[in-house]
Design an enzyme around this catalytic site. Structure first.
Site, PDB file in Angstrom:
ATOM      1  N   SER A 205      51.003  13.656  45.516  1.00  0.00           N
ATOM      2  CA  SER A 205      50.016  14.578  44.641  1.00  0.00           C
ATOM      3  C   SER A 205      49.642  15.992  45.195  1.00  0.00           C
ATOM      4  CB  SER A 205      48.741  13.914  44.215  1.00  0.00           C
ATOM      5  OG  SER A 205      47.877  14.536  43.267  1.00  0.00           O
ATOM      6  N   ASN A 206      48.762  16.663  44.752  1.00  0.00           N
ATOM      7  CA  ASN A 206      48.567  17.877  45.468  1.00  0.00           C
ATOM      8  C   ASN A 206      46.970  18.433  45.384  1.00  0.00           C
ATOM      9  OD1 ASN A 206      47.844  19.380  42.920  1.00  0.00           O
ATOM     10  ND2 ASN A 206      50.085  18.817  42.494  1.00  0.00           N
ATOM     11  N   ALA A 207      46.485  19.715  46.055  1.00  0.00           N
ATOM     12  CA  ALA A 207      44.944  19.764  46.078  1.00  0.00           C
ATOM     13  C   ALA A 207      44.324  20.200  44.643  1.00  0.00           C
ATOM     14  CB  ALA A 207      45.036  20.928  47.109  1.00  0.00           C
TER      15      ALA A 207
END
Ligand code: CTP
Length: 397
Positions: A205-207
């Site tokens: 995933s990412n921020a």
């Protein structure tokens, strides 16, 4: 302003007498005017003045007509709430969310846009506390009509004089117009990260938090649009009133978007879609001993490019999160994904993620460019909608 409901909140400063002239102008412009006065405002001007001008009862207390719960009724019925003049004390109360009289209760209870016209002594206006409170309110979406410089009640010349009547009227009119300028539009927004499972406990995933997309959805609703929000995993609450579809993976987001794109007139892709997913999602937790390197990846669909390839009159806006050569890279995306416009933000050093302030530049065509400046994501959402509507209208003119 024909038939629009304006709530004028008058607080206790010497400029309160000028609110009477503004009330008259609002009535002449066709507004249905409700006036709420604080106790201190009534030390400067009588309620009868406003009752005569608005031809409606003036509200002064939480405890009048309690059976009607006046603060909730007023909060719901108003299209805009304008505080003229706003004292330092009132501004502080609004910023902190205090609710100890009728006006502060209305302001806390309303979903209508706020216009705040400060008027006070120069030192009070320049005090760090007042500046911080005004900044807080602005970041939440309030329109602050900055006071002018002129003769003050203290017989000094300085900043803090209530803005001119025409400026106040224009600000209220502008905000009222914005509450309707997306009526008839069906807006599709993607937001948040996507999450691609490797096994039951691990994912890629990412921020991203979805903040910018959620603020764009909130603003679109406030301006009268119907909103479909396709939202990846985030702990943030989507705005009430949006048709929110929660998804986890890029493929789920793609399917949800395709299903809703047919009805949309404007689509904005703010989601930070994972470009890759694990080629295999293991049914059980991968053990250290299982394989040498369990992570083989395959490409996810490009949701935005899919919309671009199939668009039929849909006004399509992408986002580009870049850490270098911002505008060159973003213009390449604009062309490649067949977008009408692209909003670029610099995400180097984690800038642009989460609730903090952001900065955006909007690009379109061969060389169209508008710097939307810095601000909270809520402020930027309002500016981006202004810019999108301007472009869309120019395109269809
Ligand atoms: N986007 C999308 N689906 C993807 C990847 C991106 O819909 N699989 C959308 C994003 O929501 C954003 C825009 O495309 O509006 C740009 O995304 P970004 O990740 O910055 O660019 P990429 O196209 O992935 O290009 P690159 O990886 O080269 O930066």
């Amino acid at each position: 302003m024909n038939g629009r409901r304006v709530l004028l909140g008058v607080t206790g400063g010497i400029a309160a007498y000028k609110a009477a002239a503004l009330a008259s102008r609002l009535v002449q412009a066709g507004a249905i005017l409700d006036v709420v006065m604080t106790r201190d405002a009534r030390r400067f001007v009588g309620a009868a003045t406003f009752a005569a001008l608005s031809r409606r009862p003036v509200h002064t207390s939480l405890w009048e007509r309690t059976a009607e719960i006046p603060h909730i009724a007023l909060a719901r019925e108003s299209d805009v709430v304008a505080i003229v003049p706003a004292t330092a004390n009132t501004i502080a109360k609004f910023a902190l969310g205090l609710a100890d009289d009728l006006l502060s209760n209305v302001v806390l209870a309303t979903r209508a846009p706020l216009v705040i016209a400060p008027a006070m002594n120069t030192a009070m206006l320049e005090h760090a506390a007042t500046r911080a409170h005004l900044e807080t309110l602005r970041a939440r979406g309030a329109t602050i009509v900055e006071p002018g410089i002129g003769f003050l009640a203290e017989r000094e010349h300085g900043a803090g004089r209530l803005a001119d009547e025409d400026v106040l009227l224009a600000a209220i009119e502008g905000v009222l117009q914005r509450t309707r300028d997306l009526v008839g539009e069906r807006v599709l927004i993607t937001a948040g990260p996507t999450r691609e499972a490797l096994d039951p406990v691990r994912f890629l995933s990412n921020a991203a938090t979805g903040t910018q997309g959620i603020e764009l959805a909130r603003e679109a609703l406030a301006r009268g649009a119907a909103v479909d929000l396709v939202l990846g995993p985030t702990s943030l609450e989507p705005p009430a009133g949006a048709n929110t579809v929660r998804v986890a993976t890029a493929r789920e987001m793609d399917a949800a978007v395709r299903e809703r794109a047919r009805d949309a007139t404007i689509a904005i892709a703010t989601a930070a879609v994972a470009d890759w997913r694990p080629a295999t999602t293991h049914a059980h937790k991968v053990k250290k001993s299982d394989e040498a390197a369990p992570l083989e990846l395959e490409r996810n669909p490009d949701i935005l490019a899919g919309l671009g390839a199939a668009k039929d009159g849909l006004f399509l806006v992408g986002f580009a999160a870049e850490t270098e050569a911002f505008e060159v890279n973003a213009r390449a995306k604009l062309r490649r994904k067949q977008l009408d416009a692209i909003a670029v933000n610099d995400v180097g050093d984690q800038r642009g993620f989460g609730a903090g302030p952001n900065a955006l530049v909007l690009l379109w065509g061969a060389d169209g460019r508008k710097d939307l400046g810095r601000g909270s994501k809520r402020e930027l959402a309002a500016r981006l909608w202004d810019a999108i509507l301007e472009l869309k209208r120019a395109g269809s003119a």
